[in-house]
Design a protein around this motif. Structure first.
Motif, PDB file in Angstrom:
ATOM      1  N   LEU A 287      40.857  34.391  44.319  1.00 28.76           N
ATOM      2  CA  LEU A 287      40.898  32.804  43.296  1.00 28.76           C
ATOM      3  C   LEU A 287      39.160  32.242  43.397  1.00 28.76           C
ATOM      4  O   LEU A 287      39.170  31.810  41.970  1.00 28.76           O
ATOM      5  N   SER A 288      38.550  32.545  44.399  1.00 30.87           N
ATOM      6  CA  SER A 288      37.893  30.753  43.809  1.00 30.87           C
ATOM      7  C   SER A 288      36.775  32.049  42.799  1.00 30.87           C
ATOM      8  O   SER A 288      35.538  31.059  42.581  1.00 30.87           O
ATOM      9  N   LYS A 289      36.921  33.122  42.721  1.00 34.87           N
ATOM     10  CA  LYS A 289      36.149  33.934  41.601  1.00 34.87           C
ATOM     11  C   LYS A 289      36.718  33.622  40.434  1.00 34.87           C
ATOM     12  O   LYS A 289      35.705  33.437  39.358  1.00 34.87           O
ATOM     13  N   ILE A 290      37.640  32.112  39.963  1.00 33.81           N
ATOM     14  CA  ILE A 290      38.112  31.637  38.910  1.00 33.81           C
ATOM     15  C   ILE A 290      37.921  30.671  37.974  1.00 33.81           C
ATOM     16  O   ILE A 290      37.541  30.026  39.303  1.00 33.81           O
ATOM     17  N   PRO A 291      37.008  30.685  36.961  1.00 30.15           N
ATOM     18  CA  PRO A 291      35.965  29.582  36.639  1.00 30.15           C
ATOM     19  C   PRO A 291      37.242  28.471  36.519  1.00 30.15           C
ATOM     20  O   PRO A 291      37.949  29.041  36.229  1.00 30.15           O
ATOM     21  N   GLY A 292      36.942  27.567  37.275  1.00 27.67           N
ATOM     22  CA  GLY A 292      37.837  25.573  36.839  1.00 27.67           C
ATOM     23  C   GLY A 292      38.881  25.811  37.582  1.00 27.67           C
ATOM     24  O   GLY A 292      39.404  25.018  37.879  1.00 27.67           O
ATOM     25  N   LEU A 293      38.472  26.544  38.513  1.00 27.58           N
ATOM     26  CA  LEU A 293      40.165  26.778  40.174  1.00 27.58           C
ATOM     27  C   LEU A 293      39.050  26.204  41.307  1.00 27.58           C
ATOM     28  O   LEU A 293      38.018  26.540  41.635  1.00 27.58           O
ATOM     29  N   THR A 294      39.341  25.226  42.113  1.00 31.48           N
ATOM     30  CA  THR A 294      39.321  24.869  42.807  1.00 31.48           C
ATOM     31  C   THR A 294      40.526  25.408  44.430  1.00 31.48           C
ATOM     32  O   THR A 294      42.258  24.323  44.625  1.00 31.48           O
ATOM     33  N   ILE A 295      39.817  25.583  45.379  1.00 28.93           N
ATOM     34  CA  ILE A 295      40.840  25.915  46.659  1.00 28.93           C
ATOM     35  C   ILE A 295      40.952  24.481  47.517  1.00 28.93           C
ATOM     36  O   ILE A 295      39.825  24.294  47.576  1.00 28.93           O
ATOM     37  N   HIS A 296      42.212  24.500  47.765  1.00 28.98           N
ATOM     38  CA  HIS A 296      42.158  22.724  48.879  1.00 28.98           C
ATOM     39  C   HIS A 296      42.727  23.012  50.126  1.00 28.98           C
ATOM     40  O   HIS A 296      42.872  22.327  50.652  1.00 28.98           O
ATOM     41  N   GLU A 360      47.618  44.050  49.318  1.00 33.12           N
ATOM     42  CA  GLU A 360      46.097  43.519  48.139  1.00 33.12           C
ATOM     43  C   GLU A 360      46.424  43.780  47.170  1.00 33.12           C
ATOM     44  O   GLU A 360      45.777  43.625  46.475  1.00 33.12           O
ATOM     45  N   GLU A 361      46.586  45.136  47.123  1.00 33.97           N
ATOM     46  CA  GLU A 361      47.215  45.427  45.334  1.00 33.97           C
ATOM     47  C   GLU A 361      47.868  43.332  44.601  1.00 33.97           C
ATOM     48  O   GLU A 361      47.855  43.404  43.272  1.00 33.97           O
ATOM     49  N   GLU A 362      49.240  43.835  45.185  1.00 28.15           N
ATOM     50  CA  GLU A 362      49.543  42.657  44.322  1.00 28.15           C
ATOM     51  C   GLU A 362      48.840  41.462  44.575  1.00 28.15           C
ATOM     52  O   GLU A 362      48.640  40.716  43.992  1.00 28.15           O
ATOM     53  N   ILE A 363      47.578  40.853  45.656  1.00 31.45           N
ATOM     54  CA  ILE A 363      47.178  39.215  45.168  1.00 31.45           C
ATOM     55  C   ILE A 363      45.659  40.531  44.460  1.00 31.45           C
ATOM     56  O   ILE A 363      45.331  39.057  43.156  1.00 31.45           O
ATOM     57  N   GLU A 364      45.109  41.248  43.187  1.00 30.12           N
ATOM     58  CA  GLU A 364      44.701  41.911  42.974  1.00 30.12           C
ATOM     59  C   GLU A 364      45.499  41.498  41.473  1.00 30.12           C
ATOM     60  O   GLU A 364      44.656  40.837  40.667  1.00 30.12           O
ATOM     61  N   ARG A 365      46.837  42.025  41.737  1.00 25.97           N
ATOM     62  CA  ARG A 365      47.041  42.008  40.320  1.00 25.97           C
ATOM     63  C   ARG A 365      47.652  40.307  39.701  1.00 25.97           C
ATOM     64  O   ARG A 365      47.127  40.052  39.014  1.00 25.97           O
ATOM     65  N   PHE A 366      47.780  39.584  40.786  1.00 24.27           N
ATOM     66  CA  PHE A 366      48.166  38.002  41.183  1.00 24.27           C
ATOM     67  C   PHE A 366      46.677  37.470  39.929  1.00 24.27           C
ATOM     68  O   PHE A 366      47.018  36.491  39.357  1.00 24.27           O
ATOM     69  N   CYS A 367      45.987  37.269  40.989  1.00 27.95           N
ATOM     70  CA  CYS A 367      44.696  37.002  40.459  1.00 27.95           C
ATOM     71  C   CYS A 367      44.069  37.168  39.563  1.00 27.95           C
ATOM     72  O   CYS A 367      43.428  36.656  38.264  1.00 27.95           O
ATOM     73  N   HIS A 368      44.042  39.008  39.141  1.00 29.56           N
ATOM     74  CA  HIS A 368      43.839  39.160  37.483  1.00 29.56           C
ATOM     75  C   HIS A 368      45.345  38.312  36.219  1.00 29.56           C
ATOM     76  O   HIS A 368      44.760  37.694  34.945  1.00 29.56           O
ATOM     77  N   VAL A 369      46.454  38.685  36.512  1.00 36.17           N
ATOM     78  CA  VAL A 369      47.586  38.299  35.203  1.00 36.17           C
ATOM     79  C   VAL A 369      46.697  36.159  35.401  1.00 36.17           C
ATOM     80  O   VAL A 369      46.745  35.790  34.280  1.00 36.17           O
ATOM     81  N   LEU A 370      46.795  35.847  36.505  1.00 37.14           N
ATOM     82  CA  LEU A 370      46.214  34.276  36.681  1.00 37.14           C
ATOM     83  C   LEU A 370      45.022  34.149  35.795  1.00 37.14           C
ATOM     84  O   LEU A 370      44.872  33.261  34.957  1.00 37.14           O
ATOM     85  N   ALA A 371      43.705  34.354  35.946  1.00 35.84           N
ATOM     86  CA  ALA A 371      42.827  34.695  35.396  1.00 35.84           C
ATOM     87  C   ALA A 371      42.788  34.462  33.840  1.00 35.84           C
ATOM     88  O   ALA A 371      41.912  34.093  32.589  1.00 35.84           O
ATOM     89  N   GLU A 372      43.686  35.825  33.591  1.00 33.81           N
ATOM     90  CA  GLU A 372      43.560  36.407  32.036  1.00 33.81           C
ATOM     91  C   GLU A 372      44.146  34.686  31.267  1.00 33.81           C
ATOM     92  O   GLU A 372      43.885  34.715  30.146  1.00 33.81           O
ATOM     93  N   LEU A 373      45.879  34.096  31.920  1.00 38.85           N
ATOM     94  CA  LEU A 373      46.533  32.941  31.673  1.00 38.85           C
ATOM     95  C   LEU A 373      45.149  32.182  31.509  1.00 38.85           C
ATOM     96  O   LEU A 373      45.120  31.089  30.780  1.00 38.85           O
ATOM     97  N   LEU A 374      44.956  31.618  32.242  1.00 42.46           N
ATOM     98  CA  LEU A 374      43.942  30.120  32.553  1.00 42.46           C
ATOM     99  C   LEU A 374      42.352  30.543  31.392  1.00 42.46           C
ATOM    100  O   LEU A 374      42.539  29.296  30.701  1.00 42.46           O
ATOM    101  N   LYS A 375      42.413  32.061  31.428  1.00 49.76           N
ATOM    102  CA  LYS A 375      41.621  32.308  30.135  1.00 49.76           C
ATOM    103  C   LYS A 375      41.369  31.969  28.990  1.00 49.76           C
ATOM    104  O   LYS A 375      41.347  31.045  27.717  1.00 49.76           O
ATOM    105  N   ASN A 376      42.909  32.327  28.522  1.00 47.90           N
ATOM    106  CA  ASN A 376      43.941  32.263  27.046  1.00 47.90           C
ATOM    107  C   ASN A 376      44.568  30.786  27.439  1.00 47.90           C
ATOM    108  O   ASN A 376      45.499  30.025  26.119  1.00 47.90           O
ATOM    109  N   HIS A 377      44.483  29.360  27.908  1.00 53.37           N
ATOM    110  CA  HIS A 377      44.750  28.169  27.991  1.00 53.37           C
ATOM    111  C   HIS A 377      44.188  27.588  27.177  1.00 53.37           C
ATOM    112  O   HIS A 377      42.880  27.213  26.791  1.00 53.37           O
TER     113      HIS A 377
END
Ligand SMILES: Cc1ncc(COP(=O)(O)O)c(C=O)c1O
Length: 377
Positions: A287-296, A360-377
């Motif tokens: 998650l921390s690799k996704i631009p604009g995302l902050t972990i709290h 781990e595969e779910e984590i990878e898929r989740f982060c990929h989808v989230l990053a794409e969603l945020l990129k297209n936002h």
């Protein structure tokens, strides 16, 4: 589905689901009261399973509808007087704190919130310094609703014991996620829900109350399970902890809770915690690799709950967008953990929670989808 929402409500394993369905089927076939008689062993087995999981006696367990009910039953059983002080923590969950505020208003007690330390967990030094003769109770949320923090439950237990002060632990998000041993923690009361990391049915929870605490506990709500109407002008509260339960209850869910607890013990609570601690750092790191995302997340030890925000995007819309990919997360609003969120200037957050059945595969898929969603936002 991809389910990163065990901190909201987890997925029931098949034996739990079977137990709930089987009892409901029995009720429909032979009648609800008759089904209780037939299933009495399974119902009683739930108490044994819980006692085994948290290392207490079965007569120190009450099974109730949810964690809030368990917490309230414990809190309102404590004979607090005007001028008594309750120490709380910044991670305190909303329903607990609202009850504290209500007791301050109606009973004249004082509440003192112990500040968090630099790691975000309750400051043990501040806690020790806050102990005065007026302090009658320490209440702490072990793992908060809004992130990975794990408060130092055992250390707080030592302070409570040394000072002879009652200790009520909200373990709603920690039971089922990590080993919880009430003897080691030294709490007098512990509340939790069944539907979260225990993977039990909704509408279940339990209260642990030590035998010693039970001796001084007052009853506030009575019914025909918790008391007997012995003569027209007399009643007798039952002496045991089940006086905190209700006469009418969802027996199918109660049986399901017992099966869920046994299931967690069979999987092995140490193994569950180890796997959560292996998987969650991977999620945080990706998650921390996704631009604009902050972990709290805060805390020296972090658990399976990961909360984050994304610059300029409303958390609920992130949850909704992920839901369209059948990816379950939830949002945690400021008003659920106000004492923590307000000083950190945080409003709503997205909450993704990992359990041992995630991969781990779910984590990878989740982060990929989230990053794409945020990129297209
Ligand atoms: C830390 C904490 N305590 C208590 C509760 C309340 O649990 P319940 O909804 O079972 O009453 C929650 C619910 O999310 C929680 O996160």
């Amino acid at each position: 589905v991809l389910h990163f929402n065990s901190s909201g409500s987890s997925l029931m394993p098949q034996p739990v689901w079977d137990a709930v369905v089987n009892h409901t089927t029995l009720e429909a076939a032979i009648g609800g009261y008759e089904a209780v008689t037939e299933a009495s062993e399974q119902i009683e087995a739930a108490y044994d399973a819980i006692a085994h999981l948290i290392d207490c006696n079965r007569n120190e367990v009450a099974i109730v509808e949810n964690a809030t009910r368990a917490w309230n039953m414990a809190f309102f059983s404590i004979p607090l007087k005007p001028g008594d002080t309750v120490l709380a923590c910044q991670a305190e969950y909303a329903t607990n704190y609202v009850s504290l505020l209500h007791a301050a208003k109606t009973k004249g007690i004082s509440i003192e919130v112990i500040p968090s330390d630099d790691a975000g967990q309750i400051s043990l030094e501040a806690l020790e310094n806050a102990i005065t003769p007026s302090v009658k109770l320490i209440t702490m949320t072990h793992v908060p609703n809004n992130g990975g923090l794990v408060n130092p439950a055992i250390e707080v237990g030592h302070i409570a014991k040394q000072s002879n002060i009652l200790y009520l632990l909200d373990a709603c998000q920690s039971v089922g996620q990590m080993p919880i041993n009430v003897k080691e923690i030294g709490c007098d009361f512990l509340s939790t829900s069944g539907r979260k990391f225990l993977r039990g049915p909704r509408g279940t929870g339990f209260l642990y109350m030590s035998e010693a605490a039970l001796q001084n506990a007052e009853v506030s709500l009575l019914d025909l399970h918790s008391a007997t109407w012995t003569a027209c002008e007399q009643y007798e509260p039952r002496p045991d902890i089940r006086r905190f339960e209700s006469w009418e209850t969802n027996f199918a869910a109660k049986i399901g809770l017992g099966v869920a607890v046994s299931y967690a013990s069979q999987v092995g609570i140490e193994k569950i915690w180890e796997r959560i601690q292996m998987l969650t750092p991977i999620l945080r790191s990706e998650l921390s690799k996704i631009p604009g995302l902050t972990i709290h997340d805060q805390g020296a030890i972090k658990c399976g709950i990961v909360s984050f925000s994304v610059d300029g995007i409303d958390p609920q819309s992130i949850c909704d967008a992920l839901a369209s990919y059948r990816m379950n997360v939830s949002h945690t609003p400021q008003q659920y953990t106000r004492l923590d969120m307000e000083p950190r200037n945080l409003t709503d957050l997205v909450r993704a929670s990992i359990h041992y059945f995630n991969t781990e595969e779910e984590i990878e898929r989740f982060c990929h989808v989230l990053a794409e969603l945020l990129k297209n936002h």
